[in-house]
Enzyme design. Structure first.
Site, PDB file in Angstrom:
ATOM      1  N   ALA A  76       0.837  -1.194   0.000  1.00 40.59           N
ATOM      2  CA  ALA A  76       0.000   0.000   0.000  1.00 40.59           C
ATOM      3  C   ALA A  76       0.874   1.246   0.000  1.00 40.59           C
ATOM      4  O   ALA A  76       2.010   1.242   0.475  1.00 40.59           O
ATOM      5  CB  ALA A  76      -0.911  -0.006   1.223  1.00 40.59           C
ATOM      6  N   GLY A  77       0.314   2.328  -0.529  1.00 34.64           N
ATOM      7  CA  GLY A  77       1.012   3.605  -0.558  1.00 34.64           C
ATOM      8  C   GLY A  77       1.502   3.987  -1.926  1.00 34.64           C
ATOM      9  O   GLY A  77       1.664   5.178  -2.225  1.00 34.64           O
ATOM     10  N   LYS A  80      -2.361   4.892  -4.265  1.00 36.63           N
ATOM     11  CA  LYS A  80      -3.364   5.196  -3.258  1.00 36.63           C
ATOM     12  C   LYS A  80      -4.780   5.227  -3.819  1.00 36.63           C
ATOM     13  O   LYS A  80      -5.726   4.759  -3.182  1.00 36.63           O
ATOM     14  CB  LYS A  80      -3.051   6.542  -2.605  1.00 36.63           C
ATOM     15  CG  LYS A  80      -1.788   6.553  -1.755  1.00 36.63           C
ATOM     16  CD  LYS A  80      -1.524   7.938  -1.207  1.00 36.63           C
ATOM     17  CE  LYS A  80      -0.249   7.976  -0.378  1.00 36.63           C
ATOM     18  NZ  LYS A  80      -0.368   7.224   0.874  1.00 36.63           N
ATOM     19  N   ASN A 125       8.987   9.146   4.750  1.00 37.01           N
ATOM     20  CA  ASN A 125       7.787   9.809   4.247  1.00 37.01           C
ATOM     21  C   ASN A 125       6.862  10.182   5.398  1.00 37.01           C
ATOM     22  O   ASN A 125       6.795   9.497   6.414  1.00 37.01           O
ATOM     23  CB  ASN A 125       7.055   8.923   3.225  1.00 37.01           C
ATOM     24  CG  ASN A 125       5.962   8.091   3.854  1.00 37.01           C
ATOM     25  OD1 ASN A 125       4.843   8.578   4.068  1.00 37.01           O
ATOM     26  ND2 ASN A 125       6.281   6.837   4.164  1.00 37.01           N
ATOM     27  N   GLY A 128       0.739  11.220   5.143  1.00 34.24           N
ATOM     28  CA  GLY A 128      -0.470  11.548   5.890  1.00 34.24           C
ATOM     29  C   GLY A 128      -1.751  11.110   5.210  1.00 34.24           C
ATOM     30  O   GLY A 128      -2.782  11.801   5.303  1.00 34.24           O
ATOM     31  N   PHE A 129      -1.725   9.969   4.543  1.00 36.83           N
ATOM     32  CA  PHE A 129      -2.928   9.409   3.908  1.00 36.83           C
ATOM     33  C   PHE A 129      -3.576  10.403   2.938  1.00 36.83           C
ATOM     34  O   PHE A 129      -4.796  10.627   2.957  1.00 36.83           O
ATOM     35  CB  PHE A 129      -3.975   8.987   4.947  1.00 36.83           C
ATOM     36  CG  PHE A 129      -3.607   7.809   5.797  1.00 36.83           C
ATOM     37  CD1 PHE A 129      -2.583   6.946   5.438  1.00 36.83           C
ATOM     38  CD2 PHE A 129      -4.309   7.560   6.970  1.00 36.83           C
ATOM     39  CE1 PHE A 129      -2.263   5.848   6.238  1.00 36.83           C
ATOM     40  CE2 PHE A 129      -4.000   6.468   7.765  1.00 36.83           C
ATOM     41  CZ  PHE A 129      -2.972   5.608   7.409  1.00 36.83           C
ATOM     42  N   SER A 196       0.385   3.457  10.627  1.00 37.54           N
ATOM     43  CA  SER A 196       1.139   4.556  10.023  1.00 37.54           C
ATOM     44  C   SER A 196       1.528   5.558  11.093  1.00 37.54           C
ATOM     45  O   SER A 196       0.714   5.894  11.959  1.00 37.54           O
ATOM     46  CB  SER A 196       0.294   5.252   8.949  1.00 37.54           C
ATOM     47  OG  SER A 196       0.917   6.461   8.538  1.00 37.54           O
ATOM     48  N   ASN A 198       2.010   8.670  10.570  1.00 36.65           N
ATOM     49  CA  ASN A 198       1.806  10.006  10.019  1.00 36.65           C
ATOM     50  C   ASN A 198       0.404  10.577  10.224  1.00 36.65           C
ATOM     51  O   ASN A 198       0.092  11.643   9.700  1.00 36.65           O
ATOM     52  CB  ASN A 198       2.145  10.002   8.523  1.00 36.65           C
ATOM     53  CG  ASN A 198       3.586   9.598   8.276  1.00 36.65           C
ATOM     54  OD1 ASN A 198       4.476  10.043   8.998  1.00 36.65           O
ATOM     55  ND2 ASN A 198       3.811   8.754   7.289  1.00 36.65           N
ATOM     56  N   THR A 199      -0.451   9.863  10.950  1.00 33.08           N
ATOM     57  CA  THR A 199      -1.768  10.378  11.326  1.00 33.08           C
ATOM     58  C   THR A 199      -1.826  10.431  12.848  1.00 33.08           C
ATOM     59  O   THR A 199      -1.678   9.393  13.500  1.00 33.08           O
ATOM     60  CB  THR A 199      -2.901   9.484  10.784  1.00 33.08           C
ATOM     61  OG1 THR A 199      -2.893   9.531   9.361  1.00 33.08           O
ATOM     62  CG2 THR A 199      -4.258   9.960  11.286  1.00 33.08           C
ATOM     63  N   LYS A 236      -2.494  -4.484   9.635  1.00 36.29           N
ATOM     64  CA  LYS A 236      -1.088  -4.140   9.420  1.00 36.29           C
ATOM     65  C   LYS A 236      -0.518  -3.520  10.678  1.00 36.29           C
ATOM     66  O   LYS A 236      -1.099  -2.576  11.236  1.00 36.29           O
ATOM     67  CB  LYS A 236      -0.953  -3.174   8.247  1.00 36.29           C
ATOM     68  CG  LYS A 236       0.480  -2.875   7.837  1.00 36.29           C
ATOM     69  CD  LYS A 236       0.506  -2.100   6.532  1.00 36.29           C
ATOM     70  CE  LYS A 236       1.920  -1.927   5.994  1.00 36.29           C
ATOM     71  NZ  LYS A 236       1.920  -1.253   4.676  1.00 36.29           N
ATOM     72  N   THR A 264       5.733  -5.444   8.112  1.00 30.02           N
ATOM     73  CA  THR A 264       5.346  -4.343   8.985  1.00 30.02           C
ATOM     74  C   THR A 264       5.107  -3.070   8.166  1.00 30.02           C
ATOM     75  O   THR A 264       5.336  -3.038   6.956  1.00 30.02           O
ATOM     76  CB  THR A 264       6.478  -4.034   9.993  1.00 30.02           C
ATOM     77  OG1 THR A 264       7.625  -3.567   9.264  1.00 30.02           O
ATOM     78  CG2 THR A 264       6.881  -5.254  10.775  1.00 30.02           C
ATOM     79  N   ASN A 265       4.723  -2.006   8.894  1.00 28.96           N
ATOM     80  CA  ASN A 265       4.644  -0.670   8.324  1.00 28.96           C
ATOM     81  C   ASN A 265       6.022  -0.014   8.429  1.00 28.96           C
ATOM     82  O   ASN A 265       7.013  -0.672   8.752  1.00 28.96           O
ATOM     83  CB  ASN A 265       3.582   0.146   9.074  1.00 28.96           C
ATOM     84  CG  ASN A 265       2.877   1.154   8.186  1.00 28.96           C
ATOM     85  OD1 ASN A 265       3.510   1.854   7.409  1.00 28.96           O
ATOM     86  ND2 ASN A 265       1.555   1.232   8.307  1.00 28.96           N
ATOM     87  N   THR A 266       6.091   1.288   8.167  1.00 31.92           N
ATOM     88  CA  THR A 266       7.355   2.021   8.301  1.00 31.92           C
ATOM     89  C   THR A 266       7.695   2.217   9.775  1.00 31.92           C
ATOM     90  O   THR A 266       6.855   2.065  10.659  1.00 31.92           O
ATOM     91  CB  THR A 266       7.267   3.385   7.604  1.00 31.92           C
ATOM     92  OG1 THR A 266       6.192   4.148   8.186  1.00 31.92           O
ATOM     93  CG2 THR A 266       7.021   3.221   6.121  1.00 31.92           C
ATOM     94  N   THR A 338       9.704   0.362  -1.320  1.00 30.80           N
ATOM     95  CA  THR A 338      10.955   1.098  -1.481  1.00 30.80           C
ATOM     96  C   THR A 338      11.918   0.365  -2.401  1.00 30.80           C
ATOM     97  O   THR A 338      12.628   0.985  -3.202  1.00 30.80           O
ATOM     98  CB  THR A 338      11.599   1.358  -0.111  1.00 30.80           C
ATOM     99  OG1 THR A 338      10.654   2.051   0.715  1.00 30.80           O
ATOM    100  CG2 THR A 338      12.854   2.195  -0.239  1.00 30.80           C
TER     101      THR A 338
END
Length: 356
Positions: A76-77, A80, A125, A128-129, A196, A198-199, A236, A264-266, A338
């Protein structure tokens, strides 16, 4: 040998050009790439244009009741809003995860919000969705004739859901359900993104009680909409959790009846940044790529060893050997993001050759 030459050609010749395009701004280059892939998907015979770079997966596997033609997918990402939903199969992916989308369309965080850690093989990154909303994604997929299980995209498509930024964490369940209702007719599986960085407040949804409530509501809705064949729900998780926190996630996921986990996520850690990238340690956001490779493998191994749910390994897959290591650690499938940025489509072929 031919694939190795193509890969070397991308990394030595094409990648430097791409990385300098658009003034070197990663996000604008990303947008151009997605637009180009969306066009590619509409060109007859376009698969032959990338055939030298990829290898079609040849070892199908069933995970969470879904038949995947191979083991490597898109994380994902990258796409989007599903603009290139019909293109990913052409590059040799066995599945693609669209999103993350939210119930309320949102612009994301201010730019610049993507930074290359080139010497480290990583990205930072804080997007922020940013997305056009779950309903817009559903409408786009409907216009392409993409519905759950009909094979219109050539591969299974997952859809990742996140919390709308303006919605309070206390109202997150209703927010996720709104997105779920919109996209579930078009999703072969639903990924619940509660990890994430970023939220604001999002990662608190990984806490046992909050996560149990959210996952319970989503799996109940899935069964209500299709009792015979509910859409699989996966969750996730972040790489920064302690093992006791991971145990809480596994307990909540198992009790709710989810179909699998993505690990995993970041990461918020900045371990593994090369000296040339040390300045990026001060940038807010999640770090992905090679600095995450070892931690992602450890989390996959822990999760696979402590629950019976299938695991999709994601994080730091930069080579075919990295993908093989995640599978050996217990993952059933792997995702890349990545690594795709740094190695190009040749990485997909390399992984397919490594893992079959």
């Amino acid at each position: 040998m031919r694939r190795a030459l193509v890969s070397a050609g991308y990394e030595r010749a094409l990648r430097p050009i791409l990385f300098k395009a658009r003034g070197g701004e990663p996000e604008r280059i990303h947008e151009d790439m997605i637009g180009a892939l969306a066009t590619l998907a509409r060109v007859p015979g376009a698969r032959s244009l990338v055939g030298a770079l990829t290898r079609t997966p040849s070892s199908p596997v069933e995970v969470a009741g879904i038949r995947f033609p191979g083991r490597v997918g898109l994380a994902a990402g990258m796409d989007k809003d599903g603009l290139a939903a019909l293109a990913w199969q052409r590059l040799g992916f066995a599945f693609a995860e669209l999103g993350t989308v939210t119930a309320i369309p949102q612009p994301g965080n201010p730019r610049p919000r993507v930074f290359r850690a080139t010497a480290s093989g990583g990205l930072v990154n804080r997007m922020g969705f940013n997305n056009h909303g779950a309903r817009a994604l559903a409408d786009r997929l409907a216009s392409k004739g993409v519905y759950r299980g009909n094979g219109a995209a050539g591969i299974p498509l997952g859809i990742s859901l996140g919390k709308s930024k303006v919605v309070e964490v206390t109202d997150a369940v209703a927010d996720y359900l709104t997105s779920f209702d919109a996209v579930q007719p078009h999703a072969d599986y639903i990924a619940v993104n509660v990890s994430s960085p970023n939220t604001p407040g999002l990662r608190t949804l990984q806490d046992g009680g909050a996560l149990a409530e959210l996952l319970g509501a989503l799996t109940e809705r899935a069964r209500a909409l299709d009792a015979a064949r509910p859409v699989p729900v996966l969750v996730k998780i972040a790489p920064d959790l302690t093992w006791p926190q991971v145990d809480e996630v596994l307990a909540a996921a198992t009790d709710a009846g989810v179909s699998g986990l993505i690990a995993t996520n970041t990461t918020l850690s900045r371990d593994g940044l090369a000296p040339a990238d040390a300045h990026l340690a001060q940038e807010a956001g999640g770090l992905s790529g090679r600095p995450l490779t070892a931690r992602a493998r450890a989390v996959v191994g822990y999760v696979a060893g402590h629950c019976d749910l299938p695991v999709i390994g994601s994080g730091g897959v930069m080579t075919g050997a990295d993908a093989r290591a995640l599978l050996d650690a217990g993952a059933s499938l792997v995702q890349i993001y990545t690594g795709f940025v740094y190695a190009g489509p040749a990485l997909i072929g390399a992984i397919n050759e490594e893992v079959g």
